[in-house]
Write a protein that holds these residues in place. Structure first.
Motif, PDB file in Angstrom:
ATOM      1  N   ASP A 177       0.865  -1.191   0.000  1.00  0.00           N
ATOM      2  CA  ASP A 177       0.000   0.000   0.000  1.00  0.00           C
ATOM      3  C   ASP A 177       0.899   1.238   0.000  1.00  0.00           C
ATOM      4  O   ASP A 177       1.670   1.458   0.939  1.00  0.00           O
ATOM      5  N   VAL A 178       0.793   2.042  -1.033  1.00  0.00           N
ATOM      6  CA  VAL A 178       1.699   3.199  -1.193  1.00  0.00           C
ATOM      7  C   VAL A 178       1.447   4.290  -0.156  1.00  0.00           C
ATOM      8  O   VAL A 178       2.231   5.231  -0.061  1.00  0.00           O
ATOM      9  N   THR A 179       0.341   4.179   0.594  1.00  0.00           N
ATOM     10  CA  THR A 179       0.090   5.187   1.636  1.00  0.00           C
ATOM     11  C   THR A 179       0.569   4.707   3.007  1.00  0.00           C
ATOM     12  O   THR A 179       0.422   5.419   3.986  1.00  0.00           O
ATOM     13  N   ASP A 180       1.130   3.512   3.063  1.00  0.00           N
ATOM     14  CA  ASP A 180       1.557   2.933   4.339  1.00  0.00           C
ATOM     15  C   ASP A 180       3.080   3.073   4.450  1.00  0.00           C
ATOM     16  O   ASP A 180       3.845   2.257   3.934  1.00  0.00           O
ATOM     17  N   SER A 229      -7.144  11.622  -2.036  1.00  0.00           N
ATOM     18  CA  SER A 229      -7.082  10.710  -0.885  1.00  0.00           C
ATOM     19  C   SER A 229      -5.886   9.762  -0.923  1.00  0.00           C
ATOM     20  O   SER A 229      -5.455   9.274   0.117  1.00  0.00           O
ATOM     21  N   VAL A 230      -5.330   9.497  -2.094  1.00  0.00           N
ATOM     22  CA  VAL A 230      -4.106   8.678  -2.145  1.00  0.00           C
ATOM     23  C   VAL A 230      -2.875   9.587  -2.248  1.00  0.00           C
ATOM     24  O   VAL A 230      -1.842   9.335  -1.619  1.00  0.00           O
ATOM     25  N   ILE A 231      -3.002  10.678  -2.994  1.00  0.00           N
ATOM     26  CA  ILE A 231      -1.836  11.562  -3.219  1.00  0.00           C
ATOM     27  C   ILE A 231      -1.325  12.146  -1.897  1.00  0.00           C
ATOM     28  O   ILE A 231      -0.113  12.121  -1.628  1.00  0.00           O
TER      29      ILE A 231
HETATM   30  C1  LIG Z   1      -5.067   5.011 -12.196  1.00  0.00           C
HETATM   31  S1  LIG Z   1      -4.501   3.361 -11.938  1.00  0.00           S
HETATM   32  C2  LIG Z   1      -2.904   3.552 -12.707  1.00  0.00           C
HETATM   33  C3  LIG Z   1      -2.282   2.316 -13.226  1.00  0.00           C
HETATM   34  C4  LIG Z   1      -1.006   2.554 -14.048  1.00  0.00           C
HETATM   35  N1  LIG Z   1      -0.005   3.269 -13.290  1.00  0.00           N
HETATM   36  C5  LIG Z   1      -1.300   3.311 -15.320  1.00  0.00           C
HETATM   37  O1  LIG Z   1      -0.869   4.448 -15.463  1.00  0.00           O
HETATM   38  O2  LIG Z   1      -1.973   2.751 -16.199  1.00  0.00           O
HETATM   39  C6  LIG Z   1      -4.114   3.383 -10.208  1.00  0.00           C
HETATM   40  C7  LIG Z   1      -3.625   2.065  -9.624  1.00  0.00           C
HETATM   41  O3  LIG Z   1      -3.327   2.288  -8.236  1.00  0.00           O
HETATM   42  C8  LIG Z   1      -3.700   1.153  -7.489  1.00  0.00           C
HETATM   43  N2  LIG Z   1      -3.865   1.614  -6.090  1.00  0.00           N
HETATM   44  C9  LIG Z   1      -4.893   2.325  -5.566  1.00  0.00           C
HETATM   45  N3  LIG Z   1      -4.639   2.623  -4.277  1.00  0.00           N
HETATM   46  C10 LIG Z   1      -3.428   2.088  -3.982  1.00  0.00           C
HETATM   47  C11 LIG Z   1      -2.629   2.051  -2.807  1.00  0.00           C
HETATM   48  N4  LIG Z   1      -3.023   2.663  -1.683  1.00  0.00           N
HETATM   49  N5  LIG Z   1      -1.442   1.387  -2.856  1.00  0.00           N
HETATM   50  C12 LIG Z   1      -1.033   0.764  -3.991  1.00  0.00           C
HETATM   51  N6  LIG Z   1      -1.748   0.762  -5.148  1.00  0.00           N
HETATM   52  C13 LIG Z   1      -2.932   1.422  -5.143  1.00  0.00           C
HETATM   53  C14 LIG Z   1      -4.960   0.671  -8.156  1.00  0.00           C
HETATM   54  O4  LIG Z   1      -5.208  -0.696  -7.844  1.00  0.00           O
HETATM   55  C15 LIG Z   1      -4.613   0.915  -9.640  1.00  0.00           C
HETATM   56  O5  LIG Z   1      -4.010  -0.218 -10.196  1.00  0.00           O
END
Ligand SMILES: C[S@@+](CC[C@H](N)C(=O)[O-])C[C@H]1O[C@@H](n2cnc3c(N)ncnc32)[C@H](O)[C@@H]1O
Length: 304
Positions: A177-180, A229-231
């Motif tokens: 999880d990229v937010t962890d 919320s993720v950024i």
């Molecule tokens: C917009 S897609 C982008 C996929 C790829 N980078 C592209 O440009 O085609 C976002 C991706 O982030 C993943 N994702 C969402 N939240 C995440 C998190 N907290 N940690 C890791 N991956 C996450 C989703 O499962 C999805 O595959």
């Protein structure tokens, strides 16, 4: 089916009308791609193919019906083009979008001016579009693709294993999880990365999206009420993994450029925070540079 073999040009014409009636702007291009897919040729070769046999015609018409139901073209043909790649995609993974190639272009050029070895991380990697394209273009790069969703991870691993061996051996897939911050610190050493790219989920929840977007996983598309919320929680994680002088590029919604700029500036570990637009002038991604010791608000500097 008709007695005389059907003509390719007639079938494409009637498919184009069907797709246009279904509201698809790229009706002719999609009809060409579906025909080329069924006939196993390049769309540019269709002009020299006169007729189509009954089995192929049935397959083509079924594919056109699917597309008219607004199933994405890429799910029907099973692949998506991205930069130099043809990636396997389908239900469960986000279809890479052409606009993300702006971020790819920026990162490739930034990596080209760094001394080897360049260490790149692609956060929220999905199908692996950015990670695999960067490992392909930047021959000295070692690239880590981070993704948390199980279904997306299957497509990502498949695309990495389909890459040529000289590319695949420089790619690593991490399920996290990229937010962890703690989880990421356990797999990516602090201060070790030259470039971070990310195309995270960023569409604000109440935005209108086209019918094809319903086929992308919601977790891949939506970034909470404000698209951030993720950024927001990802920014300190990025600050930690970047080496001093390292660069980050974050793709975002076209309404959140200022929010991403503010978030990077407010963190305190970045300078050269720059908003980038696409050729149509739409805000597309923000880049920044990791600065040195003591600059990060409340964060120990964790350079090796
Ligand atoms: C917009 S897609 C982008 C996929 C790829 N980078 C592209 O440009 O085609 C976002 C991706 O982030 C993943 N994702 C969402 N939240 C995440 C998190 N907290 N940690 C890791 N991956 C996450 C989703 O499962 C999805 O595959």
């Amino acid at each position: 089916m008709s007695e005389a073999p059907a003509r390719v040009a007639d079938e494409i014409r009637s498919a184009t009308a069907q797709l246009a009636a279904a509201g698809i702007d790229s009706a002719r291009r999609d009809a060409d791609w579906l025909m080329a897919h069924v006939l196993g040729c390049d769309p540019g070769r269709l002009i020299v193919i006169d007729t189509i046999d009954d089995a192929d015609l049935r397959e083509f018409r079924a594919a056109v019906d699917q597309r008219a139901r607004r199933i994405p073209l890429q799910h029907i043909v099973g692949t998506a083009a991205f930069g130099p790649l043809e990636l396997a995609v389908g239900p469960g993974v986000f279809i890479p979008r052409p606009e993300t190639e702006y971020l790819l272009e920026w990162a490739s050029s930034a990596a080209g001016s760094m001394s080897a070895p360049v260490r790149i991380v692609d956060l929220c990697s999905g199908s692996g579009a950015l990670a695999i394209a960067l490992a392909t273009i930047v021959e000295s790069a070692r690239v880590t693709a981070v993704e948390m969703d199980d279904a997306a991870l299957k497509w990502l691993r498949r695309n990495v294993s389909d890459a040529p061996s000289e590319v695949g051996e420089r790619l690593e897939v991490v399920a996290a999880d990229v937010t962890d911050a703690a989880q990421i610190a356990g797999v990516i050493p602090a201060g070790s990365i030259s470039i971070v790219v990310t195309n995270p989920p960023y569409v604000p929840l109440r935005s209108e999206t086209g019918p094809e977007v319903a086929h992308d996983p919601a977790r891949a598309v939506f970034g909470g009420d404000d698209g951030m919320s993720v950024i927001v929680p990802m920014v300190p994680v990025i600050a930690s993994m970047l080496s001093v002088g390292g660069l980050v590029g974050i793709e975002h919604d076209d309404t959140t450029s200022d929010a991403v700029v503010d978030c990077l500036r407010a963190h305190g570990a970045f300078d050269e925070v720059t908003a980038h637009t696409d050729l149509a002038g739409r805000p597309r991604f923000v880049t920044a540079r990791r600065i040195g010791a003591g600059a990060s608000r409340g964060m120990p500097d964790r350079r090796p």
